[in-house]
Enzyme design. Structure first.
Site, mmCIF file in Angstrom:
data_model
loop_
_atom_site.group_PDB
_atom_site.id
_atom_site.type_symbol
_atom_site.label_atom_id
_atom_site.label_comp_id
_atom_site.label_asym_id
_atom_site.label_seq_id
_atom_site.Cartn_x
_atom_site.Cartn_y
_atom_site.Cartn_z
ATOM 1 N N HIS A 110 0.786 -1.305 -0.066
ATOM 2 C CA HIS A 110 -0.044 -0.060 -0.090
ATOM 3 C C HIS A 110 1.011 1.325 0.004
ATOM 4 C CE1 HIS A 110 0.677 -1.285 4.290
ATOM 5 N NE2 HIS A 110 0.716 -0.119 4.524
ATOM 6 N N HIS A 112 0.821 5.256 1.114
ATOM 7 C CA HIS A 112 -0.039 6.285 1.789
ATOM 8 C C HIS A 112 0.038 7.594 1.044
ATOM 9 C CE1 HIS A 112 -0.143 4.136 6.040
ATOM 10 N NE2 HIS A 112 0.977 3.696 5.386
#
Ligand code: 5GP
Length: 126
Positions: A110, A112
């Site tokens: 992931h 951010h």
């Protein structure tokens, strides 16, 4: 050593629809949704739909279609949120926490996207 993907991690469960999320953008290979514990006024997580543990796993083993889709999705989210400096936005920070030193909590790749206020130094002084 190759990576071993945990299919029960929280983001895998979000991708399967088992846990709700506040979706910002969904594409063929990518999902972007708001972080449940935002660290800035805008805090979006962008994840590939494929089973990649972290950034280097994704960068080394994802297909070109997945990588292009993911990268374009990041750009689209920045534009959708009005963050891109080229269009008058105030900018943002991208973070990919990875492994133990990167203090990665969720073992699904992931990125951010953090924005909405001055974000301070990149790292605290040691
Ligand atoms: P990491 O430390 O692995 O880079 O970041 C994981 C992020 O996932 C954290 O910022 C945390 O707040 C977020 N997170 C953990 N569980 C959930 C969840 O169930 N939903 C959402 N939207 N974010 C989550």
């Amino acid at each position: 050593m190759s990576y071993s993907y945990d299919p029960d991690n929280i983001f895998a469960r979000i991708l399967r629809g088992e846990i709700p999320n506040d979706t910002v953008l969904e594409t063929d290979h990518t999902l972007a949704f708001r972080d449940i514990t935002p660290q800035a006024p805008a805090h979006v997580l962008v994840i590939p739909k494929g089973p990649y543990v972290c950034y280097d796993h994704f960068a080394n083993q994802a297909t070109e279609a997945e990588i292009v889709d993911f990268t374009r999705a990041v750009g689209r989210v920045c534009t959708m949120l009005g963050l891109d400096p080229g269009a008058g936005g105030s900018g943002y920070r991208l973070i990919a926490n990875t492994g133990s030193h990167g203090i990665q909590e969720v073992p699904h790749m992931h990125l951010h996207i953090l924005a909405g206020r001055p974000l301070g130094r990149m790292l605290p002084r040691p």
